[in-house]
Scaffold this active site. Structure first.
Site, PDB file in Angstrom:
ATOM      1  N   ARG A   1      -4.488  10.886   4.431  1.00 56.03           N
ATOM      2  CA  ARG A   1      -3.465  11.916   4.462  1.00 56.03           C
ATOM      3  C   ARG A   1      -2.426  11.736   3.361  1.00 56.03           C
ATOM      4  NH1 ARG A   1      -0.839  13.744   7.835  1.00 56.03           N
ATOM      5  NH2 ARG A   1       1.259  13.564   7.000  1.00 56.03           N
TER       6      ARG A   1
ATOM      7  N   ARG B   1      -8.514  -0.477   4.865  1.00 56.98           N
ATOM      8  CA  ARG B   1      -7.631   0.512   4.238  1.00 56.98           C
ATOM      9  C   ARG B   1      -6.277  -0.099   3.910  1.00 56.98           C
ATOM     10  NH1 ARG B   1      -7.267   6.156   7.132  1.00 56.98           N
ATOM     11  NH2 ARG B   1      -5.824   6.270   5.392  1.00 56.98           N
TER      12      ARG B   1
ATOM     13  N   ILE C   1       8.265   7.206  16.734  1.00 63.39           N
ATOM     14  CA  ILE C   1       7.909   7.926  15.499  1.00 63.39           C
ATOM     15  C   ILE C   1       6.653   8.774  15.669  1.00 63.39           C
ATOM     16  CG2 ILE C   1       7.376   7.672  13.033  1.00 63.39           C
ATOM     17  CD1 ILE C   1      10.164   6.670  13.661  1.00 63.39           C
TER      18      ILE C   1
ATOM     19  N   ASP D   1       4.986   0.731  11.940  1.00 67.42           N
ATOM     20  CA  ASP D   1       3.751   0.101  11.445  1.00 67.42           C
ATOM     21  C   ASP D   1       3.592  -1.329  11.933  1.00 67.42           C
ATOM     22  OD1 ASP D   1       3.718   1.749   8.197  1.00 67.42           O
ATOM     23  OD2 ASP D   1       3.236   2.434  10.214  1.00 67.42           O
TER      24      ASP D   1
ATOM     25  N   LYS E   1       0.851  -1.209   0.000  1.00 65.20           N
ATOM     26  CA  LYS E   1       0.000   0.000   0.000  1.00 65.20           C
ATOM     27  C   LYS E   1       0.881   1.252   0.000  1.00 65.20           C
ATOM     28  CE  LYS E   1      -1.634   1.497   4.076  1.00 65.20           C
ATOM     29  NZ  LYS E   1      -1.283   2.861   4.471  1.00 65.20           N
ATOM     30  N   ASN E   2       1.923   1.250   0.861  1.00 67.04           N
ATOM     31  CA  ASN E   2       2.709   2.475   1.038  1.00 67.04           C
ATOM     32  C   ASN E   2       3.732   2.713  -0.058  1.00 67.04           C
ATOM     33  OD1 ASN E   2       1.157   2.933   3.238  1.00 67.04           O
ATOM     34  ND2 ASN E   2       2.739   2.444   4.747  1.00 67.04           N
TER      35      ASN E   2
ATOM     36  N   CYS F   1      -4.722  12.590  12.677  1.00 66.83           N
ATOM     37  CA  CYS F   1      -5.460  11.325  12.653  1.00 66.83           C
ATOM     38  C   CYS F   1      -5.256  10.687  14.022  1.00 66.83           C
ATOM     39  CB  CYS F   1      -4.934  10.428  11.540  1.00 66.83           C
ATOM     40  SG  CYS F   1      -3.326   9.764  11.892  1.00 66.83           S
TER      41      CYS F   1
ATOM     42  N   ARG G   1       0.540  14.776  12.820  1.00 66.70           N
ATOM     43  CA  ARG G   1       1.040  14.489  11.477  1.00 66.70           C
ATOM     44  C   ARG G   1       1.092  15.735  10.591  1.00 66.70           C
ATOM     45  NH1 ARG G   1      -1.072   8.768   9.639  1.00 66.70           N
ATOM     46  NH2 ARG G   1       0.823   8.865   8.371  1.00 66.70           N
ATOM     47  N   PRO G   2       1.883  16.732  10.995  1.00 63.27           N
ATOM     48  CA  PRO G   2       2.031  17.950  10.192  1.00 63.27           C
ATOM     49  C   PRO G   2       2.743  17.679   8.861  1.00 63.27           C
ATOM     50  CG  PRO G   2       3.614  17.920  11.983  1.00 63.27           C
ATOM     51  CD  PRO G   2       2.739  16.721  12.180  1.00 63.27           C
ATOM     52  N   VAL G   3       2.723  18.674   8.004  1.00 67.06           N
ATOM     53  CA  VAL G   3       3.417  18.553   6.706  1.00 67.06           C
ATOM     54  C   VAL G   3       4.440  19.679   6.544  1.00 67.06           C
ATOM     55  CG1 VAL G   3       1.612  17.275   5.501  1.00 67.06           C
ATOM     56  CG2 VAL G   3       1.514  19.787   5.567  1.00 67.06           C
ATOM     57  N   ASP G   4       4.959  20.178   7.678  1.00 71.64           N
ATOM     58  CA  ASP G   4       5.892  21.306   7.609  1.00 71.64           C
ATOM     59  C   ASP G   4       7.161  20.985   6.825  1.00 71.64           C
ATOM     60  OD1 ASP G   4       6.113  19.600   9.981  1.00 71.64           O
ATOM     61  OD2 ASP G   4       7.887  20.772  10.450  1.00 71.64           O
TER      62      ASP G   4
HETATM   63  C1  EPZ Z   1       4.363   7.011   6.160  1.00 70.04           C
HETATM   64  O1  EPZ Z   1       3.582   8.036   6.739  1.00 70.04           O
HETATM   65  C2  EPZ Z   1       3.462   5.788   6.104  1.00 70.04           C
HETATM   66  N1  EPZ Z   1       2.296   6.063   5.269  1.00 70.04           N
HETATM   67  C3  EPZ Z   1       3.009   5.421   7.520  1.00 70.04           C
HETATM   68  O2  EPZ Z   1       2.220   4.239   7.431  1.00 70.04           O
HETATM   69  C4  EPZ Z   1       4.253   5.130   8.356  1.00 70.04           C
HETATM   70  O3  EPZ Z   1       3.862   4.853   9.683  1.00 70.04           O
HETATM   71  C5  EPZ Z   1       5.190   6.349   8.333  1.00 70.04           C
HETATM   72  O4  EPZ Z   1       5.511   6.695   6.963  1.00 70.04           O
HETATM   73  C6  EPZ Z   1       6.494   6.077   9.076  1.00 70.04           C
HETATM   74  O5  EPZ Z   1       7.143   4.978   8.506  1.00 70.04           O
HETATM   75  C7  EPZ Z   1       2.434   6.009   3.916  1.00 70.04           C
HETATM   76  O6  EPZ Z   1       3.503   5.738   3.398  1.00 70.04           O
HETATM   77  C8  EPZ Z   1       1.205   6.294   3.102  1.00 70.04           C
HETATM   78  P1  EPZ Z   1       6.478  10.364   8.170  1.00 70.04           P
HETATM   79  P2  EPZ Z   1       4.142   9.567   6.731  1.00 70.04           P
HETATM   80  O7  EPZ Z   1       6.408  11.617   7.374  1.00 70.04           O
HETATM   81  O8  EPZ Z   1       4.908   9.810   5.496  1.00 70.04           O
HETATM   82  C9  EPZ Z   1       6.488  13.718  11.539  1.00 70.04           C
HETATM   83  C10 EPZ Z   1       0.365   2.866   7.836  1.00 70.04           C
HETATM   84  O9  EPZ Z   1      -0.101   2.363   8.869  1.00 70.04           O
HETATM   85  N2  EPZ Z   1       6.421  14.687  10.439  1.00 70.04           N
HETATM   86  O10 EPZ Z   1       7.634   9.440   7.963  1.00 70.04           O
HETATM   87  O11 EPZ Z   1       3.011  10.451   7.052  1.00 70.04           O
HETATM   88  C11 EPZ Z   1       5.248  12.851  11.631  1.00 70.04           C
HETATM   89  O12 EPZ Z   1       4.240  13.502  12.371  1.00 70.04           O
HETATM   90  C12 EPZ Z   1       0.844   4.298   7.842  1.00 70.04           C
HETATM   91  O13 EPZ Z   1       0.488   2.263   6.738  1.00 70.04           O
HETATM   92  C13 EPZ Z   1       6.547  16.035  10.721  1.00 70.04           C
HETATM   93  O14 EPZ Z   1       6.691  16.432  11.877  1.00 70.04           O
HETATM   94  O15 EPZ Z   1       5.134   9.522   7.980  1.00 70.04           O
HETATM   95  C14 EPZ Z   1       5.782  11.620  12.333  1.00 70.04           C
HETATM   96  O16 EPZ Z   1       5.829  11.869  13.730  1.00 70.04           O
HETATM   97  C15 EPZ Z   1       0.637   4.963   9.201  1.00 70.04           C
HETATM   98  N3  EPZ Z   1       6.500  16.943   9.698  1.00 70.04           N
HETATM   99  C16 EPZ Z   1       7.207  11.500  11.788  1.00 70.04           C
HETATM  100  O17 EPZ Z   1       7.548  12.795  11.274  1.00 70.04           O
HETATM  101  C17 EPZ Z   1       6.355  16.537   8.389  1.00 70.04           C
HETATM  102  O18 EPZ Z   1       6.348  17.408   7.486  1.00 70.04           O
HETATM  103  C18 EPZ Z   1       7.365  10.477  10.656  1.00 70.04           C
HETATM  104  O19 EPZ Z   1       6.338  10.750   9.722  1.00 70.04           O
HETATM  105  C19 EPZ Z   1       6.223  15.158   8.123  1.00 70.04           C
HETATM  106  C20 EPZ Z   1       6.268  14.256   9.153  1.00 70.04           C
END
Ligand code: EPZ
Length: 436
Positions: free
Chosen positions: A101, A415, A340, A318, A22-23, A125, A130-133
């Site tokens: 997201r 999902r 994480i 995960d 999926k990811n 969620c 889960r910000p996107v900064d």
């Molecule tokens: C991906 O999410 C996966 N989703 C998640 O899987 C997975 O848990 C995660 O990576 C970590 O491996 C998909 O690939 C669709 P991150 P993502 O950006 O990209 C923080 C599942 O169950 N962060 O690596 O959203 C964030 O809040 C899902 O399949 C910021 O602060 O994760 C988190 O604490 C759940 N600012 C950490 O970084 C940002 O701009 C890692 O998040 C982006 C992230």
């Protein structure tokens, strides 16, 4: 609202075919926006999140056609042809983004191809804010002008994105993927430092290179991308889902069974294999994937282990809920630390309803296993799913529990797990979906 009913106690025996990841599929689908030629993706899993992403792409102007199914790893993954001749809308609306997201992954491609984008902020969620900064800061480093307006990320890059260096303050899978896609069409060289090394990021990079991108350093934490004028179509198969595979490995372990995971790639599961080996569960390569069985150590039971989640190649977040379910029936105490996400212990109160003995202090959960000789084990109960991986940990606990477990709100499961009850019941589990 569907439920899943499980009657525990059956050791799983047999084979489970691992679906496409999926990811990996989600960013690969978003990558179709980067070219006006046809991108054919194979081995796509049949999941709700995939449907949500294709719906989002269609409203951007992508034509999608099912191109049948494709034998892969002992099962039939779906084949989709995506062609975005013209992007008819550069807006990703809230009502779609709020459902998933990962929709934010259209931001980089839209900006790269159309030099503008208006993408709803995904919102938080169950597992965190889960910000996107980091997505935003990274795109600004490539010349994008970005503001937040009315809950939307409004981005412009007049004349297109330029080369630059992006240093991620922490590892982010999504930010790495957004920047990787944006960089393919930038004017100049882009360097991504502290990039995520997850195999799904590598799958995206390999597909982008097949489309004519020039990405070097794949698999490492520094990626070099030489921008090109345009990308072409490609025909690409999604890699097997290592999280799904490891989930079913834990299902075999928690029931004391023996299961072959067809299509699994051992090289993407090393941290999990090492952790499960410590827990007296063996995962070894087989002719068509990996073979999982318990025992072989100095006892037949599950040994307690300490686990701390980390970015790849560390133990995956995960799988944290799933390994916790296993530890509830181990023969001692296990400390599980989530590094994480800030709120990824939603499964704890539900596991405790089934008799698990767990104490949470901040980011660490102490699990006192109920297994071992004379252990009380778990008992079945009605439980509530809250997020994708928490839901599946309740199914795993139900497979081991004495009596009947009913998991509510299984739309969370749909999902991320394709045909879960079919795959488990084919190995002897007493599990069925109740449509109420
Ligand atoms: C991906 O999410 C996966 N989703 C998640 O899987 C997975 O848990 C995660 O990576 C970590 O491996 C998909 O690939 C669709 P991150 P993502 O950006 O990209 C923080 C599942 O169950 N962060 O690596 O959203 C964030 O809040 C899902 O399949 C910021 O602060 O994760 C988190 O604490 C759940 N600012 C950490 O970084 C940002 O701009 C890692 O998040 C982006 C992230």
């Amino acid at each position: 609202m569907d439920k899943i009913r499980i009657r525990g106690g059956q050791p799983l025996q047999g084979k489970i075919a691992v679906s496409g990841a999926k990811n990996a599929a989600l960013p690969l689908l978003a990558a179709s926006l980067l070219t006006d030629e046809a991108l054919v993706l194979r081995n796509l899993p049949h999941l709700a999140d995939i449907a949500t992403m294709t719906h989002l792409l269609a409203q951007h102007g992508t034509d999608l056609s099912m191109a049948g199914t494709h034998p892969s790893g002992g099962h039939m993954g779906q084949v989709l042809e995506l062609r975005t001749g013209d992007i008819t809308s550069t807006e990703a609306p809230y009502d779609i983004v709020r459902k998933m997201r990962a929709s934010v992954l259209v931001l980089g491609p839209l900006l790269a191809r159309c030099h503008q984008a208006r993408v709803s902020l995904p919102g938080g969620c169950a597992i965190g804010t889960r910000p996107v900064d980091m997505h935003i800061r990274g795109l600004e480093a490539l010349g994008a002008e970005i503001e937040l307006d009315d809950g939307y990320v409004v981005a412009r890059a007049p004349g297109g994105l330029r080369g630059g260096v992006v240093v991620f303050p922490r590892v982010s899978v999504g930010a790495t993927e957004n920047l990787l896609m944006a960089a393919t069409l930038a004017k100049g060289e882009v360097i991504l430092e502290n990039a995520a090394r997850e195999p799904e990021v590598g799958d995206l990079a390999n597909c982008l290179n097949a489309m004519g991108a020039r990405i070097e350093g794949i698999g490492g934490d520094t990626l070099h991308i030489q921008g090109v004028d345009r990308l072409r179509g490609a025909d690409y198969a999604v890699l097997p889902d290592r999280i799904e595979a490891a989930t079913y490995a834990i299902a075999a372990a928690i029931t004391g069974g023996k299961v072959e995971l067809v299509g699994a790639r051992p090289a993407t599961m090393e941290a999990v294999t090492a952790a499960l080996a410590q827990a007296n569960v063996s995962i070894r390569p087989s002719d068509c994937g990996v073979m999982v069985e318990t025992g072989g150590g100095d006892s037949d039971g599950i040994a307690s282990i300490d686990v701390s989640t980390a970015p790849y190649p560390g133990f995956p977040t995960d799988l944290q809920a799933q390994i916790m379910a296993l530890m509830t029936v181990a023969d001692g105490a296990a400390m599980i630390t989530e590094t994480i996400f800030e709120n990824r212990f939603q499964h704890v109160p539900e596991l405790m309803r089934m008799g698990a003995d767990i104490t949470v202090k901040g980011a660490t959960a102490m699990v006192r296993g109920r297994g071992g000789p004379g252990g009380a084990g778990l008992h079945g109960a009605p439980v509530m799913a809250t997020d994708l991986r928490a839901s599946v940990s309740l199914v795993l606990a139900g497979l081991a529990a004495e009596g009947e477990t009913t998991v509510n709100r299984v739309y969370h499961l749909d999902r991320g797990y394709e045909r879960l009850e079919e795959k488990l019941s084919a190995c002897g589990a007493d599990i069925m979906r109740l449509t109420v």
